[in-house]
Design an enzyme around this catalytic site. Structure first.
Site, PDB file in Angstrom:
ATOM      1  N   HIS A 113     -10.609   7.175   8.438  1.00  0.00           N
ATOM      2  CA  HIS A 113     -10.742   6.592   9.775  1.00  0.00           C
ATOM      3  C   HIS A 113     -12.179   6.798  10.248  1.00  0.00           C
ATOM      4  CE1 HIS A 113      -6.386   6.036  10.295  1.00  0.00           C
ATOM      5  NE2 HIS A 113      -6.313   7.102   9.519  1.00  0.00           N
ATOM      6  N   HIS A 118       1.930   3.721   5.745  1.00  0.00           N
ATOM      7  CA  HIS A 118       2.164   4.957   6.508  1.00  0.00           C
ATOM      8  C   HIS A 118       3.673   5.183   6.452  1.00  0.00           C
ATOM      9  CE1 HIS A 118       1.306   8.007   9.688  1.00  0.00           C
ATOM     10  NE2 HIS A 118       2.630   7.918   9.739  1.00  0.00           N
ATOM     11  N   ASP A 161      -7.681  10.922   4.903  1.00  0.00           N
ATOM     12  CA  ASP A 161      -7.109  10.624   6.224  1.00  0.00           C
ATOM     13  C   ASP A 161      -7.905  11.313   7.326  1.00  0.00           C
ATOM     14  OD1 ASP A 161      -5.412   9.332   7.976  1.00  0.00           O
ATOM     15  OD2 ASP A 161      -3.862  10.875   7.908  1.00  0.00           O
ATOM     16  N   LYS A 180      -2.867  -2.587   5.718  1.00  0.00           N
ATOM     17  CA  LYS A 180      -2.254  -1.314   6.094  1.00  0.00           C
ATOM     18  C   LYS A 180      -0.999  -1.570   6.917  1.00  0.00           C
ATOM     19  CE  LYS A 180      -1.779   3.115   6.718  1.00  0.00           C
ATOM     20  NZ  LYS A 180      -2.650   4.052   7.379  1.00  0.00           N
TER      21      LYS A 180
HETATM   22  O1  DOR Z   1      -2.899  12.126  11.994  1.00  0.00           O
HETATM   23  C1  DOR Z   1      -3.153  10.942  11.903  1.00  0.00           C
HETATM   24  N1  DOR Z   1      -4.222  10.396  12.541  1.00  0.00           N
HETATM   25  N2  DOR Z   1      -2.340  10.163  11.193  1.00  0.00           N
HETATM   26  C2  DOR Z   1      -2.485   8.832  11.178  1.00  0.00           C
HETATM   27  O2  DOR Z   1      -1.693   8.189  10.538  1.00  0.00           O
HETATM   28  C3  DOR Z   1      -3.543   8.170  11.981  1.00  0.00           C
HETATM   29  C4  DOR Z   1      -4.650   9.064  12.255  1.00  0.00           C
HETATM   30  C5  DOR Z   1      -5.563   8.550  13.357  1.00  0.00           C
HETATM   31  O3  DOR Z   1      -5.909   7.379  13.330  1.00  0.00           O
HETATM   32  O4  DOR Z   1      -5.963   9.353  14.214  1.00  0.00           O
HETATM   33 ZN    ZN Z   2      -4.700   7.521   8.324  1.00  0.00          ZN
END
Ligand code: DOR
Ligand code: ZN
Length: 344
Positions: free
Chosen positions: A15, A136, A247, A99
């Site tokens: 991200h 996910h 992640d 996704k």
């Molecule tokens: O902990 C997480 N944060 N899991 C996710 O699936 C998304 C991610 C986020 O975008 O902050």
């Molecule tokens: Zn993620």
């Protein structure tokens, strides 16, 4: 001093956000990884090729010229993603996957898929074009215990999906359970999985150690020790279905240390070092390079990186805080030590 030289790794789940946050964090990843699969859960989400290419340009504008970093773009699947969107994505050659967020499962997933059967014609088109679906894997039903969300997802959603679309390439993202490891191991070669550093290094006790630990909260949530061991074993097994995806997800400190804290762990600051730490502790350093630098590229049909990196066994202290626009970011294992360091 012990050193380890490996092919430069790729991060197959990342991200990066946008704007000032993107500018603050992207070079942590670019310093370590050659490429990264960039998640599309922006506000608004990245739902078509045009948006993804514009986002890609914004990312590249923030990357320090000394790095040769390539963002690999993805689209956000919704109930309404059309086959035209898939055709355009495939033709562009710039979109590497879609996704699938079950609506409401995690951060910025409210426009996600409400029922996977609504996307069947889209999945058909993806299958035809060889575009992978990144999953996910958690159900959102209130009657399901939060620690069982992944295993119930396998039974209710993923197993039927795989049966209905045997030729669709799927990456089961950030797996956390023995059930997920077993499912991926027993499935065809169209099913692979990414593994994060936190799910190799921590278990759910770490959420509560000495009091509530908001910086250990992510989704899927940390699981029991037996699950952690299964995930660790999968990552270090040499099975090419399991590869690196951090992640890493930045959230401002004040949005995590609050009455309703956000889900996400920021590991990008020292991600490769944290994986090395986990492989070293398991006495499996010989399996690291393939996991971090070969299997993911092979799965996505990308060339393996040519460049090499060297890691040194030397303690480094993870900063307590990093800058994040007007805010602060608390990285994974903040203030702690990591016994490996990337050599510049
Ligand atoms: O902990 C997480 N944060 N899991 C996710 O699936 C998304 C991610 C986020 O975008 O902050
Ligand atoms: Zn993620």
């Amino acid at each position: 001093m012990q050193t380890l030289t490996i092919t430069k790794p790729d991060d197959f789940h990342l991200h990066l956000r946008d704007g000032v946050v993107l500018a603050n964090i992207v070079n942590h990843t670019a310093a370590q990884f050659a490429r990264a699969i960039v998640m599309p859960n922006l506000k608004p989400p990245v739902v078509n090729t045009e948006m993804a290419l514009a986002y890609r340009d914004r990312i590249l504008q923030c990357v320090d010229k000394k790095y040769n970093f390539e963002p690999l773009m993805t689209l956000y699947l919704t109930d309404n993603t059309s086959t035209e969107v898939i055709m355009e994505a495939a033709e562009s050659n710039m979109i590497k996957a879609l996704k699938y967020y079950p609506a409401g499962a995690t951060t910025n997933s409210d426009q996600g898929v409400t029922d996977i059967s609504k996307t069947y014609s889209t999945l058909e088109a993806m299958m035809e074009k060889g575009l992978p679906l990144l999953v996910h894997g958690e159900v959102t039903d209130n009657d399901v215990d939060v620690f069982d969300r992944e295993s119930v997802f396998i039974d209710r959603v993923l197993a039927p999906l795989v049966r209905n679309f045997p030729d669709l390439k799927i990456v089961f993202e950030h797996i956390t359970t023995r059930a997920a490891v077993d499912f991926v191991t027993q499935s065809s070669n169209n099913i692979a999985a990414t593994i994060t550093p936190q799910h190799m290094l921590l278990n759910r006790n770490d959420l509560f150690k000495g009091g509530l630990q908001p910086h250990h909260y992510c989704l899927p949530v940390l699981k029991a020790e037996a699950d952690r061991l299964a995930v660790l074993e999968a990552a270090t097994s040499g099975n090419s279905k399991f590869f690196l995806g951090t992640d890493s997800a930045p959230h401002a400190r004040n949005t995590k240390e609050t009455s309703c804290g956000c889900a996400g762990i920021y590991s990008a600051y020292a991600a490769i070092e944290m994986y090395v730490e986990a492989f070293d502790a398991a006495d499996k350093l010989d399996k690291l390079e393939a996991f971090s630098s070969h299997y993911g590229a092979d799965y996505y049909g990308l060339p393996r990186n040519q460049e090499m990196i060297t890691l040194i066994k030397q303690d480094q202290t993870i900063p307590a805080i990093l800058p994040l626009g007007d805010n602060e970011l608390v990285p994974f294992l903040a203030g702690g030590t990591c016994s490996w360091q990337l050599k510049n």
